[in-house]
Design a protein around this motif. Structure first.
Motif, PDB file in Angstrom:
ATOM      1  N   ALA A 253      -1.721  -2.831   7.148  1.00  0.00           N
ATOM      2  CA  ALA A 253      -0.708  -3.231   8.132  1.00  0.00           C
ATOM      3  C   ALA A 253       0.510  -3.834   7.424  1.00  0.00           C
ATOM      4  CB  ALA A 253      -1.307  -4.233   9.117  1.00  0.00           C
ATOM      5  N   LEU A 254       0.265  -4.680   6.443  1.00  0.00           N
ATOM      6  CA  LEU A 254       1.385  -5.285   5.708  1.00  0.00           C
ATOM      7  C   LEU A 254       2.143  -4.238   4.886  1.00  0.00           C
ATOM      8  CD1 LEU A 254      -0.224  -8.652   4.648  1.00  0.00           C
ATOM      9  CD2 LEU A 254       1.947  -8.403   5.869  1.00  0.00           C
ATOM     10  N   GLU A 257       4.933  -2.619   6.742  1.00  0.00           N
ATOM     11  CA  GLU A 257       6.109  -3.450   6.866  1.00  0.00           C
ATOM     12  C   GLU A 257       6.871  -3.585   5.538  1.00  0.00           C
ATOM     13  OE1 GLU A 257       4.814  -6.712   9.098  1.00  0.00           O
ATOM     14  OE2 GLU A 257       6.675  -7.807   8.729  1.00  0.00           O
ATOM     15  N   TYR A 258       6.128  -3.788   4.456  1.00  0.00           N
ATOM     16  CA  TYR A 258       6.788  -4.066   3.175  1.00  0.00           C
ATOM     17  C   TYR A 258       7.103  -2.813   2.366  1.00  0.00           C
ATOM     18  CZ  TYR A 258       6.165  -9.110   3.521  1.00  0.00           C
ATOM     19  OH  TYR A 258       6.252 -10.414   3.909  1.00  0.00           O
ATOM     20  N   LEU A 259       6.284  -1.776   2.566  1.00  0.00           N
ATOM     21  CA  LEU A 259       6.421  -0.619   1.672  1.00  0.00           C
ATOM     22  C   LEU A 259       6.664   0.692   2.415  1.00  0.00           C
ATOM     23  CD1 LEU A 259       3.407  -1.611  -0.608  1.00  0.00           C
ATOM     24  CD2 LEU A 259       5.809  -1.733  -1.273  1.00  0.00           C
ATOM     25  N   GLY A 260       6.770   0.585   3.728  1.00  0.00           N
ATOM     26  CA  GLY A 260       7.047   1.786   4.514  1.00  0.00           C
ATOM     27  C   GLY A 260       5.873   2.755   4.581  1.00  0.00           C
ATOM     28  N   LEU A 261       4.654   2.233   4.415  1.00  0.00           N
ATOM     29  CA  LEU A 261       3.476   3.112   4.515  1.00  0.00           C
ATOM     30  C   LEU A 261       3.408   3.715   5.924  1.00  0.00           C
ATOM     31  CD1 LEU A 261       0.733   4.030   3.186  1.00  0.00           C
ATOM     32  CD2 LEU A 261      -0.304   2.030   4.279  1.00  0.00           C
ATOM     33  N   GLU A 262       3.061   4.987   5.994  1.00  0.00           N
ATOM     34  CA  GLU A 262       2.981   5.649   7.310  1.00  0.00           C
ATOM     35  C   GLU A 262       1.973   4.958   8.212  1.00  0.00           C
ATOM     36  OE1 GLU A 262       1.899   9.751   6.940  1.00  0.00           O
ATOM     37  OE2 GLU A 262       3.415  10.069   5.398  1.00  0.00           O
ATOM     38  N   ALA A 263       2.335   4.808   9.480  1.00  0.00           N
ATOM     39  CA  ALA A 263       1.484   4.109  10.445  1.00  0.00           C
ATOM     40  C   ALA A 263       0.133   4.794  10.620  1.00  0.00           C
ATOM     41  CB  ALA A 263       2.204   4.006  11.784  1.00  0.00           C
ATOM     42  N   GLU A 264       0.131   6.085  10.346  1.00  0.00           N
ATOM     43  CA  GLU A 264      -1.107   6.871  10.530  1.00  0.00           C
ATOM     44  C   GLU A 264      -2.245   6.355   9.625  1.00  0.00           C
ATOM     45  OE1 GLU A 264      -3.104  10.868   9.166  1.00  0.00           O
ATOM     46  OE2 GLU A 264      -1.653   9.679   8.031  1.00  0.00           O
ATOM     47  N   ALA A 302       1.714 -19.598  -7.050  1.00  0.00           N
ATOM     48  CA  ALA A 302       2.250 -20.634  -6.172  1.00  0.00           C
ATOM     49  C   ALA A 302       3.351 -20.077  -5.273  1.00  0.00           C
ATOM     50  CB  ALA A 302       2.784 -21.782  -7.012  1.00  0.00           C
ATOM     51  N   GLY A 303       4.100 -19.131  -5.777  1.00  0.00           N
ATOM     52  CA  GLY A 303       5.201 -18.573  -4.993  1.00  0.00           C
ATOM     53  C   GLY A 303       4.741 -17.571  -3.945  1.00  0.00           C
ATOM     54  N   GLY A 304       3.462 -17.353  -3.821  1.00  0.00           N
ATOM     55  CA  GLY A 304       2.972 -16.423  -2.806  1.00  0.00           C
ATOM     56  C   GLY A 304       3.009 -14.980  -3.282  1.00  0.00           C
ATOM     57  N   THR A 305       3.224 -14.750  -4.575  1.00  0.00           N
ATOM     58  CA  THR A 305       3.263 -13.357  -5.049  1.00  0.00           C
ATOM     59  C   THR A 305       1.847 -12.895  -5.341  1.00  0.00           C
ATOM     60  OG1 THR A 305       3.561 -14.144  -7.282  1.00  0.00           O
ATOM     61  CG2 THR A 305       5.554 -13.513  -6.075  1.00  0.00           C
ATOM     62  N   GLY A 306       1.699 -11.629  -5.576  1.00  0.00           N
ATOM     63  CA  GLY A 306       0.404 -11.147  -6.013  1.00  0.00           C
ATOM     64  C   GLY A 306      -0.313 -10.334  -4.974  1.00  0.00           C
ATOM     65  N   PHE A 307       0.328 -10.087  -3.838  1.00  0.00           N
ATOM     66  CA  PHE A 307      -0.340  -9.296  -2.814  1.00  0.00           C
ATOM     67  C   PHE A 307      -0.307  -7.816  -3.208  1.00  0.00           C
ATOM     68  CE2 PHE A 307      -1.084  -7.238   1.190  1.00  0.00           C
ATOM     69  CZ  PHE A 307      -1.994  -8.074   1.793  1.00  0.00           C
ATOM     70  N   VAL A 308      -1.392  -7.106  -2.875  1.00  0.00           N
ATOM     71  CA  VAL A 308      -1.469  -5.677  -3.200  1.00  0.00           C
ATOM     72  C   VAL A 308      -1.322  -4.851  -1.932  1.00  0.00           C
ATOM     73  CG1 VAL A 308      -2.825  -3.872  -4.331  1.00  0.00           C
ATOM     74  CG2 VAL A 308      -3.108  -6.260  -5.026  1.00  0.00           C
ATOM     75  N   GLY A 309      -0.445  -3.883  -1.978  1.00  0.00           N
ATOM     76  CA  GLY A 309      -0.270  -2.988  -0.833  1.00  0.00           C
ATOM     77  C   GLY A 309      -0.236  -1.548  -1.286  1.00  0.00           C
ATOM     78  N   LEU A 310       0.021  -0.656  -0.324  1.00  0.00           N
ATOM     79  CA  LEU A 310       0.092   0.778  -0.625  1.00  0.00           C
ATOM     80  C   LEU A 310       1.447   1.322  -0.175  1.00  0.00           C
ATOM     81  CD1 LEU A 310      -3.269   2.191   0.844  1.00  0.00           C
ATOM     82  CD2 LEU A 310      -2.690   1.995  -1.582  1.00  0.00           C
ATOM     83  N   VAL A 317       0.787  -0.825  -4.938  1.00  0.00           N
ATOM     84  CA  VAL A 317       1.848  -1.652  -5.511  1.00  0.00           C
ATOM     85  C   VAL A 317       1.292  -3.074  -5.554  1.00  0.00           C
ATOM     86  CG1 VAL A 317       4.173  -2.579  -5.102  1.00  0.00           C
ATOM     87  CG2 VAL A 317       3.641  -0.205  -4.463  1.00  0.00           C
ATOM     88  N   TRP A 318       1.429  -3.753  -6.678  1.00  0.00           N
ATOM     89  CA  TRP A 318       0.927  -5.117  -6.744  1.00  0.00           C
ATOM     90  C   TRP A 318       2.076  -6.083  -6.971  1.00  0.00           C
ATOM     91  CZ3 TRP A 318       0.534  -1.722 -10.797  1.00  0.00           C
ATOM     92  CH2 TRP A 318       0.953  -2.147 -12.042  1.00  0.00           C
ATOM     93  N   GLY A 319       1.799  -7.362  -6.758  1.00  0.00           N
ATOM     94  CA  GLY A 319       2.836  -8.366  -6.990  1.00  0.00           C
ATOM     95  C   GLY A 319       3.787  -8.525  -5.818  1.00  0.00           C
ATOM     96  N   LEU A 320       3.359  -8.094  -4.634  1.00  0.00           N
ATOM     97  CA  LEU A 320       4.244  -8.228  -3.468  1.00  0.00           C
ATOM     98  C   LEU A 320       4.327  -9.681  -3.024  1.00  0.00           C
ATOM     99  CD1 LEU A 320       3.045  -5.318  -1.169  1.00  0.00           C
ATOM    100  CD2 LEU A 320       5.224  -5.479  -2.394  1.00  0.00           C
TER     101      LEU A 320
END
Ligand code: GLY
Length: 336
Positions: A253-254, A257-264, A302-310, A317-320
């Protein structure tokens, strides 16, 4: 062959396992290894996460010490993730390092934890806080051992398989989708193929980034929300695999929003998890507790980085940098 070489070199095999695995597979596997059976060389621990503790670590060290284990001997981890992580750390530390063989018997251990050399025990303060990178010399994966896993453990472990399919891309996700019924009944051939392809993916990532400084972070897809859930609802109340499955939905889901992954992809992932029998919703704990737990995750800076998405299937993609507000909003996709 490895067992024969070890024996020829005068090494003895010290097998650490749990009582369930010993009952189901102990005799056959020891026989195949040509290892001595019986109390001297087999330590069968109580099954469950509680065994990944400092006190059990001491039990293992003393067991090796009283039986005179030497530098040329081998620790064999026979079991699921708990046994693999604990025995791995025992091998890494006893006499400053004995050879380690991993024989994983759960889905989670076969596709993930037995590969890549992460070893750990838990502290009261949190899971996996003490450990080391220590590569096994030998990993034997026999998907036939999945036959005796309790249904719940088998199914929840498939959460990690779904993670690897999303990371790997369309081709492997397609294989999973087309064979879901076979996966549900633990079909030997299809599980062989799936496990092999997950392992190859992981091995490729670890070869590039053994010490988790960069690309290896992709293996944490779904794990930010999963760890937050495990901490918030309690480790005994949700299995790691089920938490990962829910976490994957949040990550997907994230990613929209962040990477334009297709909703499908969200619809498709949810459908796959449902067909596998893995819950896709949960009575969500208070969002504030989830946020607090997520920011404590050791993989988030601490800055909230490090999230992994597709960005797309097969393109992690890592470091979101995900904001707490957006993380909270994405949690809604798993609210029951
Ligand atoms: N289980 C994630 C890793 O091995 O890095």
């Amino acid at each position: 062959m490895y067992a024969l070489q070890a024996a020829a070199a005068g090494s003895r095999l010290f097998v650490i396992t749990d009582e369930n695995v010993e009952r189901a597979w102990g005799e056959r596997i020891l026989d195949l290894l040509g290892a001595a059976s019986g109390g001297d060389y087999v330590l069968a621990l109580t099954p469950g996460e509680g065994t990944k503790s400092l006190s059990k670590l001491e039990v293992c060290w003393n067991w090796l010490a009283f039986r005179g284990a030497r530098r040329e001997d081998v620790v064999v981890a026979l079991g699921g993730g708990v046994v693999g992580d604990l025995a791995g750390f025992v091998a890494a530390t006893y006499l400053r390092g004995l050879s380690l063989w991993q024989i994983p018997t759960s889905v989670l251990a076969q596709v993930d934890s037995s590969i890549g050399g992460k070893t750990a025990v838990n502290l009261e303060a949190g899971k996996n806080l003490v450990g080391s990178f220590y590569q096994p010399d030998f990993v034997v994966i026999e998907p036939g051992t999945l036959a005796t896993l309790p249904e719940e453990e088998y199914v929840s472990g498939l959460g990690e398989v779904v993670k690897y399919c999303l990371l790997h891309g369309e081709d492997l996700l397609d294989v999973l989708e087309k064979n879901i019924d076979a996966v549900r009944v633990r079909d030997r051939q299809i599980m062989d193929d799936l496990v092999r392809r997950c392992v190859n993916y992981k091995a490729d990532v670890v070869e590039e980034d053994e010490f988790d400084q960069g690309r290896r972070a992709v293996l944490n897809l779904g794990h930010t929300a999963a760890h937050a859930l495990e901490r918030t609802v309690g480790y005994g109340a949700i299995s790691h695999g089920s938490a990962v499955a829910l976490g994957l939905l949040v990550a997907v889901a994230l990613s929209e929003e962040y990477l334009g992954l297709e909703a499908e992809v969200l619809t498709r992932t949810r459908r796959i998890l449902e067909r596998l029998g893995i819950p896709t919703t949960i009575d969500l704990p208070p969002v504030e507790s989830m946020l607090a737990a997520a920011t404590r995750d050791k993989k988030i800076s601490a800055g909230g980085t490090g999230f992994v998405g597709l960005a797309s299937l097969g393109a992690p993609v890592w470091g979101l940098n995900v904001t707490p507000a957006r993380f909270a909003a994405a949690l809604e996709v798993i609210r029951a």
